[in-house]
Design a protein around this motif. Structure first.
Motif, PDB file in Angstrom:
ATOM      1  N   VAL A 695       0.887  -1.243   0.045  1.00 25.51           N
ATOM      2  CA  VAL A 695       0.155  -0.007   0.022  1.00 25.51           C
ATOM      3  C   VAL A 695       0.831   1.255   0.147  1.00 25.51           C
ATOM      4  N   ARG A 696       1.982   1.268   0.767  1.00 23.02           N
ATOM      5  CA  ARG A 696       2.854   2.534   0.904  1.00 23.02           C
ATOM      6  C   ARG A 696       3.211   2.592  -0.675  1.00 23.02           C
ATOM      7  N   LEU A 697       3.462   1.574  -1.412  1.00 21.73           N
ATOM      8  CA  LEU A 697       4.053   1.792  -2.531  1.00 21.73           C
ATOM      9  C   LEU A 697       2.996   1.948  -3.705  1.00 21.73           C
ATOM     10  N   GLY A 698       1.849   2.193  -3.148  1.00 13.71           N
ATOM     11  CA  GLY A 698       0.738   2.379  -4.318  1.00 13.71           C
ATOM     12  C   GLY A 698      -0.142   1.352  -4.863  1.00 13.71           C
ATOM     13  N   ASP A 754       4.726   8.100   4.050  1.00 11.04           N
ATOM     14  CA  ASP A 754       4.368   7.647   2.710  1.00 11.04           C
ATOM     15  C   ASP A 754       2.842   8.059   2.534  1.00 11.04           C
ATOM     16  N   ALA A 755       2.174   7.899   3.703  1.00 11.00           N
ATOM     17  CA  ALA A 755       0.424   8.228   3.467  1.00 11.00           C
ATOM     18  C   ALA A 755       0.350   9.621   3.006  1.00 11.00           C
ATOM     19  N   ALA A 756       1.045  10.326   3.786  1.00 11.78           N
ATOM     20  CA  ALA A 756       1.002  12.003   3.554  1.00 11.78           C
ATOM     21  C   ALA A 756       1.457  12.344   1.905  1.00 11.78           C
ATOM     22  N   ALA A 757       2.417  11.518   1.722  1.00 15.66           N
ATOM     23  CA  ALA A 757       2.936  11.828   0.283  1.00 15.66           C
ATOM     24  C   ALA A 757       1.872  11.202  -0.689  1.00 15.66           C
ATOM     25  N   VAL A 795       7.469   9.478  -1.349  1.00 15.07           N
ATOM     26  CA  VAL A 795       7.927  10.779  -0.751  1.00 15.07           C
ATOM     27  C   VAL A 795       8.550  11.525  -2.092  1.00 15.07           C
ATOM     28  N   VAL A 796       9.206  10.767  -2.756  1.00 11.22           N
ATOM     29  CA  VAL A 796      10.019  11.134  -4.301  1.00 11.22           C
ATOM     30  C   VAL A 796       8.948  11.752  -5.045  1.00 11.22           C
ATOM     31  N   GLU A 797       7.778  11.082  -5.394  1.00  5.12           N
ATOM     32  CA  GLU A 797       6.923  11.334  -6.267  1.00  5.12           C
ATOM     33  C   GLU A 797       6.202  12.582  -5.943  1.00  5.12           C
TER      34      GLU A 797
END
Length: 867
Positions: A695-698, A754-757, A795-797
């Motif tokens: 999930v963190r990875l989308g 990651d969720a905020a990003a 975060v990078v995205e």
């Protein structure tokens, strides 16, 4: 080796500089060797303005009037035997001649009275700036004491270095990190005294006992004081009477000693004398007062001068005195046994074997081996041989263990034979490199002595083999059966507890593990499986991490820090690494885990491969694909072939190595594959972690399965992971941002980042730029702060600036300050129409309704990018 830097005192240096600027003078106090003189010199170097000079007060010049000032005064001012007021005034005039000059007075507690008066008057006159150092706890001239007591000059006290500061300093000096055990031992030996630490490290490195092994520095062997360090210690200890030296000898052989017992041996006056000289400390411990040497190196210095016969007599005397107390305290048996090893008393094999169990529980395997070899030599029988063989096996010295057991095999009873199979099976299956088959050892014994039928005596060991191989149901049935039988021996209870703890943590059992873990720890302390004590404790930490229960995890981390012995710090580093990952601190985790690795050579009983896999995950979270791949290769190389139950950690290592290398779909696929394997083997808690990572990875296809897992487990982590998956699948940025807040509150910093990003990315895609900017700011803050600069794919995205030109951003920010278009135009020397045009174009491009929304977006974007 590099020159020793002025390091790890930046906070004190800044405070001292501020005091010097504001008040013109500063006093630096503290015990010997904490860096007062070095700090004073650093202040002098950084000081702006003229210098008067440096005064070094010494004990030899203490009786000479104005003797300390000889280097900064005219010759005529100090060539007097009985200085009067005129001489003092002349000295003051000479030193005040350089207005605003800086005078450094080092070791002011040693000033003669005349020099102290001059320094006092200089401070009161405020024409000369002063940096004064003095040793706390030493007699000091009244004129100097009055300076801080009367608040003439602010005083800053330096404390001995903490372990972390010592390790950071040595990492800089040596050019690489220290093994966890080495960091602890060097700090404890030097006692936070930076001067002594320097001489200790330089001496041990020159002697070849402090060497670089792989990435870390490792200290082996016993301390051998260098001449320079010996001189420093002798000067600090000073001249001793015979009875005072006897006090130090008794403590050097066995500290702490009870004040009452020590007073009976040497007399209370002698103890009082050395205490007043600062050579020993006396502290309450329960109902009694304990006496210790004031510094660990005092013991090294005293022992170095004791003859062998003298040391043997002192040891025997202390052992008899300790026996006279009835051995009421925990650990007294171990202390007596250690004293007996080098004393003139006859040895008791039973006492030595019992003491070896305590030593193993403290993970002092070298001491445990000495005790057991002495027990065998004193006629200890097969039980002593068995304990020694297990200890040797645990240290991967299998050939030596074979010899030890073969010499006594004929005298072994059935119970001793079974115990041998249990302990040797453990060692050969897990510790040996390459490992042998533990189940085969059980089969051989059952065929020879049990008609080929399963022997219940081996249920705990069999559950260990099955559980670590990933056969969860069968292993739990056997382990639960052992724990349900109150008649099982301690070693069986300890092993069964480890199995239950491991499998409950990974499967997410509803059972409260705490009482089970405590029972296993106590059983391990009593039995000859004391070496697994820390392993059992780690299972509770793992369970708390996978559940998302930081308070329980912290409790077990505090517990491991309370263990002692040479190996305790290595296990503490494993615990610290796991906790750092749980808290979203990948850099701290890497430091801790890498410091532990030298203590677990080869596959290290499974710990080395597991730790390397965690390190790979951390490098991946930091966005360092090359480092993550290298750590993953190391993890695979050191992976234990018999421990498949933690394969999910290697899956996560592959996930993060791929993600950091830009192969996002490969990373998601690895999460899914690993989660499917966990599902097949019943490791539900581990499955949650893998799916949460997806999930963190989308990955937007995890909501259904995570919902099922949450209904099964009902843990904080499963609830948050399920809600995160649902919000992501709904592409609802507000809900995802709310999940980020809940994750942060739960202590899951990187998950929150990651969720905020992801919320920022979703909001930006929906052209909700105010929300996107706020979510991006939160993600950046979490990743950079608690996350130690993490660079996950999410975060990078999300880390994309709002597409505004410099002029548009400037106008938007001024609008946010409440300025009208006309005021903005006047401020920027442009027309009102130009301002209106910039606002219109920016709002149109970004899909914003008005200038207020534009200002909000610009403010949030700037806040997120402010260092």
């Amino acid at each position: 080796m590099q020159t020793w830097p002025f390091a790890e005192r930046d906070d004190v240096l800044a405070a001292a500089e501020a005091v010097l600027r504001e008040h013109g003078s500063v006093i630096l106090g503290g015990p010997a060797g904490v860096g007062k003189s070095r700090l004073a010199r650093e202040l002098a170097v950084r000081s702006v303005g003229p210098a008067v000079g440096l005064v070094r007060a010494t004990a030899s010049a203490h009786e000479i009037p104005l003797g300390a000032l000889v280097d900064v005064l005219p010759r005529s001012a100090v060539e007097v035997t009985s200085p009067d007021t005129d001489h003092v005034r002349a000295a003051l005039d000479a030193l005040r001649a350089v207005r605003g000059g800086l005078l450094v007075v080092d070791d002011a507690h040693l000033l003669d009275d005349a020099s102290a008066t001059v320094v006092h008057q200089l401070a009161r006159g405020r024409r000369t700036r002063l940096v004064i150092t003095l040793r706390s706890g030493e007699p000091t001239p009244d004129a100097v004491t009055a300076l801080w007591k009367d608040e003439e000059i602010p005083r800053i006290d330096l404390e001995p270095f903490t372990r972390d500061r010592s390790a950071a300093l040595l990492t800089t000096v040596l050019g690489g990190p220290l093994e966890a055990r080495t960091a602890r031992l060097l700090h404890e030996t030097a006692g936070g005294n930076v001067l002594w630490l320097r001489h200790l490290v330089e001496g041990e490195r020159a002697a070849g006992r402090l060497t670089r092994q792989g990435p870390a520095w490792v200290w082996t062997g016993e301390v051998d004081l260098s001449p320079a360090l010996r001189d420093l210690l002798d000067a600090r200890i000073g001249t001793l009477t015979a009875v005072q030296r006897r006090v130090l000898e008794l403590l050097a052989v066995a500290e702490p000693l009870g004040l009452g017992m020590l007073g009976e041996l040497v007399g209370e006056d002698a103890v009082e004398d050395v205490a007043e000289r600062g050579l020993v400390t006396i502290h309450p411990d329960g109902a009694r007062w304990d006496v210790r040497l004031a510094h660990p190196l005092y013991g090294e210095s005293v022992r170095a001068t004791m003859s062998v016969p003298r040391a043997r007599r002192v040891r025997g005397e202390l052992s008899r005195a300790l026996a006279g107390t009835g051995g009421r305290r925990a650990g007294d048996g171990l202390r007596r046994a250690v004293l007996d090893l080098g004393s003139d008393r006859p040895l008791d094999p039973g006492e030595l074997v019992a003491a070896s169990v305590q030593a193993s529980g403290l993970r002092d395997f070298g001491l445990a081996e000495r005790l057991l070899r002495a027990a065998i030599a004193a006629g200890g029988g097969y039980s002593a041989r068995l304990a020694l063989a297990h200890l040797l096996d645990y240290q991967m010295r299998v050939g030596e263990a074979d010899v030890v057991l073969a010499a006594g095999a004929a005298s072994a009873s059935d119970a001793e034979r079974q115990q041998a199979v249990l302990l040797r099976g453990l060692s050969l299956h897990f510790q040996l490199d390459p490992p042998r088959s533990g189940p085969a050892l059980i089969d051989q014994d059952e065929a020879a002595h049990h008609g080929g039928r399963p022997d219940p005596a081996y249920d705990a060991l069999r559950s260990m083999f099955l559980g670590t191989a990933g056969h969860v149901r069968e292993a739990r049935e056997l382990a639960d059966g052992v724990l349900a039988d109150e008649a099982r021996p301690d070693e069986a209870v300890a092993l069964a507890t480890f199995v239950v703890g491991l499998l409950a943590a990974l499967s997410g059992s509803d059972d409260d593990l705490r009482p089970v873990i405590e029972r296993g720890i106590e059983a391990a302390r009593r039995g000859i499986t004391a070496s697994v004590l820390a392993n059992i404790g780690y299972m509770e930490l793992l369970d708390a991490d996978l559940r998302g229960d930081p308070a329980r995890a912290q409790h077990r981390l505090d517990w491991i820090h309370g263990l002692t012995g040479p190996q305790a710090s290595s296990f503490a580093a494993l615990f610290e690494g796991r906790m750092a990952i749980s808290r979203g601190r990948p850099r701290a985790a890497i430091r801790a885990l890498e410091s532990a690795l030298p203590s677990f050579p080869g596959h290290g009983g499974g710990w080395s491969g597991w730790s390397a896999a965690l390190i790979a995950q951390c490098h991946g979270a930091l966005g360092d694909g090359a480092a993550a791949r290298a750590a993953l290769e190391e993890a695979e190389r050191r992976r234990h072939p018999h421990i498949a139950v933690i394969d999910f950690e290697y899956d996560l290592a592959r996930v993060w190595a791929a993600a950091a290398s830009g192969r996002l779909q490969e990373a998601v696929d690895a999460c899914r594959a690993g989660a499917a394997r966990c599902r097949d083997t019943g490791l539900a808690a581990a499955e949650v972690l893998l799916r949460q990572t997806a999930v963190r990875l989308g990955d937007r296809e995890q909501a259904e399965r995570l919902g099922d897992l949450d209904r099964l487990l009902r843990t904080p982590r499963s609830r948050l992971a399920a809600d995160h998956a649902v919000a992501l699948a709904a592409e609802d940025p507000e809900r995802v941002l709310q999940i980020a807040t809940r994750l942060e509150d739960a202590g899951m910093v990187l998950e929150a980042a990651d969720a905020a990003a992801r919320a920022a990315t979703l909001a930006r895609a929906d052209r909700r730029l105010v929300l996107a900017a706020e979510a991006e700011r939160r993600a950046r803050m979490l990743a950079a702060g608690g996350g130690e600069g993490a660079r996950t794919p999410a975060v990078v995205e999300a880390d994309a600036p709002v597409p505004l030109s410099d002029r548009e951003r400037e106008i938007a920010l001024l609008a946010g300050e409440g300025l009208t278009n006309r005021q903005i135009a006047e401020r920027l020397h442009v027309s009102v129409r130009t301002v209106e045009s910039h606002v219109y174009r920016a709002c149109t491009r970004l899909g914003l309704a008005d200038r207020a929304a534009l200002a909000a977006v610009a403010r949030a974007d700037r806040a997120g990018r402010t260092p």
